[in-house]
Design a protein around this motif. Structure first.
Motif, PDB file in Angstrom:
ATOM      1  N   PHE A  18      18.921  46.000  33.693  1.00  0.00           N
ATOM      2  CA  PHE A  18      19.283  47.091  34.522  1.00  0.00           C
ATOM      3  C   PHE A  18      19.878  48.300  33.674  1.00  0.00           C
ATOM      4  CE2 PHE A  18      22.785  44.276  34.033  1.00  0.00           C
ATOM      5  CZ  PHE A  18      24.094  45.165  33.718  1.00  0.00           C
ATOM      6  N   VAL A  19      19.970  49.373  33.879  1.00  0.00           N
ATOM      7  CA  VAL A  19      20.412  50.579  33.336  1.00  0.00           C
ATOM      8  C   VAL A  19      22.093  50.592  33.558  1.00  0.00           C
ATOM      9  CG1 VAL A  19      20.427  53.064  32.975  1.00  0.00           C
ATOM     10  CG2 VAL A  19      18.585  51.956  33.535  1.00  0.00           C
ATOM     11  N   GLU A  20      22.841  50.568  32.517  1.00  0.00           N
ATOM     12  CA  GLU A  20      24.304  50.559  32.850  1.00  0.00           C
ATOM     13  C   GLU A  20      24.861  51.957  32.663  1.00  0.00           C
ATOM     14  OE1 GLU A  20      27.743  47.498  31.501  1.00  0.00           O
ATOM     15  OE2 GLU A  20      27.255  48.859  29.978  1.00  0.00           O
ATOM     16  N   ARG A  21      25.582  52.435  33.368  1.00  0.00           N
ATOM     17  CA  ARG A  21      26.257  53.799  33.326  1.00  0.00           C
ATOM     18  C   ARG A  21      27.635  53.680  33.526  1.00  0.00           C
ATOM     19  NH1 ARG A  21      23.014  57.322  37.533  1.00  0.00           N
ATOM     20  NH2 ARG A  21      23.682  55.541  38.873  1.00  0.00           N
ATOM     21  N   ASN A  22      28.300  53.999  32.633  1.00  0.00           N
ATOM     22  CA  ASN A  22      29.830  53.947  32.975  1.00  0.00           C
ATOM     23  C   ASN A  22      30.532  54.483  33.813  1.00  0.00           C
ATOM     24  OD1 ASN A  22      30.100  52.214  30.365  1.00  0.00           O
ATOM     25  ND2 ASN A  22      30.433  54.001  29.041  1.00  0.00           N
ATOM     26  N   LYS A  23      30.960  53.610  34.906  1.00  0.00           N
ATOM     27  CA  LYS A  23      31.913  54.421  36.109  1.00  0.00           C
ATOM     28  C   LYS A  23      31.006  55.006  36.987  1.00  0.00           C
ATOM     29  CE  LYS A  23      36.115  54.932  33.277  1.00  0.00           C
ATOM     30  NZ  LYS A  23      37.088  55.631  32.796  1.00  0.00           N
ATOM     31  N   ILE A  24      29.568  55.100  36.629  1.00  0.00           N
ATOM     32  CA  ILE A  24      28.559  55.806  37.662  1.00  0.00           C
ATOM     33  C   ILE A  24      28.203  54.771  38.590  1.00  0.00           C
ATOM     34  CG2 ILE A  24      26.681  57.244  37.916  1.00  0.00           C
ATOM     35  CD1 ILE A  24      29.399  58.694  36.738  1.00  0.00           C
ATOM     36  N   GLY A  25      27.714  53.507  38.076  1.00  0.00           N
ATOM     37  CA  GLY A  25      26.851  52.702  38.898  1.00  0.00           C
ATOM     38  C   GLY A  25      25.733  52.282  38.133  1.00  0.00           C
ATOM     39  N   ASP A  26      25.316  51.164  38.486  1.00  0.00           N
ATOM     40  CA  ASP A  26      24.302  50.644  37.548  1.00  0.00           C
ATOM     41  C   ASP A  26      23.062  50.744  38.443  1.00  0.00           C
ATOM     42  OD1 ASP A  26      25.952  49.485  35.800  1.00  0.00           O
ATOM     43  OD2 ASP A  26      25.946  47.590  36.736  1.00  0.00           O
ATOM     44  N   VAL A  27      21.757  50.705  37.636  1.00  0.00           N
ATOM     45  CA  VAL A  27      20.659  51.012  38.184  1.00  0.00           C
ATOM     46  C   VAL A  27      19.619  49.338  37.909  1.00  0.00           C
ATOM     47  CG1 VAL A  27      18.228  52.409  38.411  1.00  0.00           C
ATOM     48  CG2 VAL A  27      20.312  53.565  38.237  1.00  0.00           C
ATOM     49  N   MET A  28      19.045  49.007  38.961  1.00  0.00           N
ATOM     50  CA  MET A  28      18.418  47.722  38.735  1.00  0.00           C
ATOM     51  C   MET A  28      17.175  48.006  38.323  1.00  0.00           C
ATOM     52  SD  MET A  28      18.835  44.617  38.545  1.00  0.00           S
ATOM     53  CE  MET A  28      20.450  44.367  39.196  1.00  0.00           C
ATOM     54  N   ILE A  29      16.634  47.418  37.233  1.00  0.00           N
ATOM     55  CA  ILE A  29      15.240  47.435  36.731  1.00  0.00           C
ATOM     56  C   ILE A  29      14.341  46.114  37.258  1.00  0.00           C
ATOM     57  CG2 ILE A  29      13.990  47.518  34.732  1.00  0.00           C
ATOM     58  CD1 ILE A  29      15.830  49.251  33.278  1.00  0.00           C
ATOM     59  N   ASP A  30      14.956  45.214  36.691  1.00  0.00           N
ATOM     60  CA  ASP A  30      14.258  43.781  37.264  1.00  0.00           C
ATOM     61  C   ASP A  30      15.308  42.688  37.298  1.00  0.00           C
ATOM     62  OD1 ASP A  30      12.561  41.503  37.268  1.00  0.00           O
ATOM     63  OD2 ASP A  30      11.517  41.818  35.589  1.00  0.00           O
ATOM     64  N   ARG A  31      15.436  42.153  38.600  1.00  0.00           N
ATOM     65  CA  ARG A  31      16.262  41.027  39.031  1.00  0.00           C
ATOM     66  C   ARG A  31      15.931  39.720  38.280  1.00  0.00           C
ATOM     67  NH1 ARG A  31      19.983  42.625  42.552  1.00  0.00           N
ATOM     68  NH2 ARG A  31      19.513  44.556  43.776  1.00  0.00           N
ATOM     69  N   HIS A  32      14.837  39.599  37.806  1.00  0.00           N
ATOM     70  CA  HIS A  32      14.590  38.347  37.491  1.00  0.00           C
ATOM     71  C   HIS A  32      13.466  38.175  36.085  1.00  0.00           C
ATOM     72  CE1 HIS A  32      15.972  36.382  41.127  1.00  0.00           C
ATOM     73  NE2 HIS A  32      15.275  37.387  41.745  1.00  0.00           N
ATOM     74  N   TYR A  33      14.180  39.032  35.135  1.00  0.00           N
ATOM     75  CA  TYR A  33      13.617  39.367  33.952  1.00  0.00           C
ATOM     76  C   TYR A  33      13.463  37.794  32.945  1.00  0.00           C
ATOM     77  CZ  TYR A  33      12.422  40.284  29.089  1.00  0.00           C
ATOM     78  OH  TYR A  33      11.755  40.581  27.966  1.00  0.00           O
ATOM     79  N   GLN A  34      12.341  37.576  32.644  1.00  0.00           N
ATOM     80  CA  GLN A  34      12.148  36.199  31.831  1.00  0.00           C
ATOM     81  C   GLN A  34      12.141  36.858  30.318  1.00  0.00           C
ATOM     82  OE1 GLN A  34      11.922  33.120  33.427  1.00  0.00           O
ATOM     83  NE2 GLN A  34      12.936  34.351  35.018  1.00  0.00           N
ATOM     84  N   LEU A  35      12.955  35.870  29.417  1.00  0.00           N
ATOM     85  CA  LEU A  35      12.924  36.160  28.134  1.00  0.00           C
ATOM     86  C   LEU A  35      11.704  36.214  27.421  1.00  0.00           C
ATOM     87  CD1 LEU A  35      16.178  33.838  26.993  1.00  0.00           C
ATOM     88  CD2 LEU A  35      15.964  36.461  27.186  1.00  0.00           C
ATOM     89  N   GLY A  36      11.374  37.046  26.498  1.00  0.00           N
ATOM     90  CA  GLY A  36      10.115  37.210  25.959  1.00  0.00           C
ATOM     91  C   GLY A  36       9.076  38.000  26.641  1.00  0.00           C
ATOM     92  N   THR A  37       9.397  38.550  27.782  1.00  0.00           N
ATOM     93  CA  THR A  37       8.242  39.171  28.625  1.00  0.00           C
ATOM     94  C   THR A  37       8.467  40.661  27.650  1.00  0.00           C
ATOM     95  OG1 THR A  37       8.667  38.048  30.285  1.00  0.00           O
ATOM     96  CG2 THR A  37       7.291  39.910  30.836  1.00  0.00           C
ATOM     97  N   PRO A  38       7.049  41.262  27.339  1.00  0.00           N
ATOM     98  CA  PRO A  38       7.112  42.537  26.790  1.00  0.00           C
ATOM     99  C   PRO A  38       7.203  43.394  27.879  1.00  0.00           C
ATOM    100  CG  PRO A  38       5.563  41.311  25.904  1.00  0.00           C
ATOM    101  CD  PRO A  38       5.885  40.412  27.139  1.00  0.00           C
ATOM    102  N   PHE A  39       7.767  44.661  27.858  1.00  0.00           N
ATOM    103  CA  PHE A  39       7.629  45.873  28.823  1.00  0.00           C
ATOM    104  C   PHE A  39       7.768  46.931  28.087  1.00  0.00           C
ATOM    105  CE2 PHE A  39      12.179  44.827  28.345  1.00  0.00           C
ATOM    106  CZ  PHE A  39      12.779  45.818  28.199  1.00  0.00           C
ATOM    107  N   GLU A  40       7.310  48.097  28.936  1.00  0.00           N
ATOM    108  CA  GLU A  40       7.228  49.504  28.312  1.00  0.00           C
ATOM    109  C   GLU A  40       8.298  50.304  29.102  1.00  0.00           C
ATOM    110  OE1 GLU A  40       4.802  50.880  26.437  1.00  0.00           O
ATOM    111  OE2 GLU A  40       3.158  49.484  26.330  1.00  0.00           O
ATOM    112  N   LEU A  41       9.138  50.769  27.979  1.00  0.00           N
ATOM    113  CA  LEU A  41      10.293  51.482  28.367  1.00  0.00           C
ATOM    114  C   LEU A  41      10.062  53.001  27.786  1.00  0.00           C
ATOM    115  CD1 LEU A  41      13.381  51.175  29.498  1.00  0.00           C
ATOM    116  CD2 LEU A  41      14.044  50.882  27.259  1.00  0.00           C
TER     117      LEU A  41
END
Length: 244
Positions: free
Chosen positions: A153-176
């Motif tokens: 997820f994207v963490e933002r101090n005191k603003i609230g998080d934005v979920m990206i992937d609830r079930h990310y598996q270690l080693g999985t490449p992604f474009e950011l």
């Protein structure tokens, strides 16, 4: 008697060229590296700057994989930077000259973009938290792309998080992709925009790599580690229009 050569016998097998340093895989001309190691007793992590970074590698904390990615690893007992209790093997954005620290604002007309292809490949055993990218402002992190257990997820101090992937598996490449400018910070994951945040900050710069969010006080062994592999890393500064 005439010798007839099979076409396959005429092929010359060339050795596979393996990059020797991360700068042969990624453009590091606008980055500075912080490592989770340093001189004993000084309590200050090693920093590798240009032009040394162009040829630098470390067999444990910063090196090239056989699949042409760059490994960044930080162990829980590592040396930390001032103001943080967590270790990092992390790149810090510099200006185009490679010497001056990058320093920009999110309200500028210029769009500052960080594009990465990245995989989080290891987390500490107890506190399974790793940050792979962030925007830092003049005082603190503005936002971080963070993995906690399986939640990316994207963490933002005191603003609230934005979920990206609830079930990310270690080693999985992604474009950011993180884009900042004209009063917005936007994040895209595998080509899909997941955050559009209207925010104004000064003194900003990108960071990318492995910022392990644990230490022995959190219950992890000193040699437990977080690890990130980056196979693409690009910075750009453009005057392209953001949709308002």
């Amino acid at each position: 008697m005439r010798l007839i050569l099979s076409p396959c016998l005429l092929l010359v097998c060339l050795p596979t060229v393996v990059a020797q340093s991360p700068a042969e895989v990624l453009d590091l001309s606008r980055w500075r590296l912080t490592l989770p190691i340093g001189a004993e007793g000084e309590g200050k992590p090693d920093e590798i700057r240009q032009p040394e970074l162009n040829t630098f590698s470390h067999p444990e904390y910063f090196h090239v994989t056989d699949s042409h990615g760059v490994v960044l690893r930080a162990h829980c007992g590592g040396v930390t930077t001032k103001g943080s209790s967590f270790p990092r093997s992390e790149l810090r954005e510099m200006s185009p000259d490679g010497v001056t620290r990058a320093d920009w604002g999110t309200v500028e007309s210029t769009i500052h973009t960080l594009s990465m292809k990245v995989a989080i490949t290891a987390t500490p055993a107890k506190k399974r938290h790793v940050v792979c990218a962030q925007i830092h402002d003049a005082e603190d992190d503005l936002m971080m792309v963070r993995l906690e257990d399986e939640k990316l997820f994207v963490e933002r101090n005191k603003i609230g998080d934005v979920m990206i992937d609830r079930h990310y598996q270690l080693g999985t490449p992604f474009e950011l992709e993180i884009r900042a400018g004209q009063g917005h910070v936007r994040v895209s994951y595998n080509g899909e925009e997941v955050m559009d945040w209207k925010v104004a900050r000064k003194g900003c710069y990108f960071k990318a790599g492995c910022y392990t969010q644990s230490n022995p006080k959190k219950g992890d062994e000193e040699n437990s580690f977080g690890e990130v592999v980056i196979s693409k890393l690009q910075l750009s500064d453009t005057a392209s229009e953001f949709g308002q």
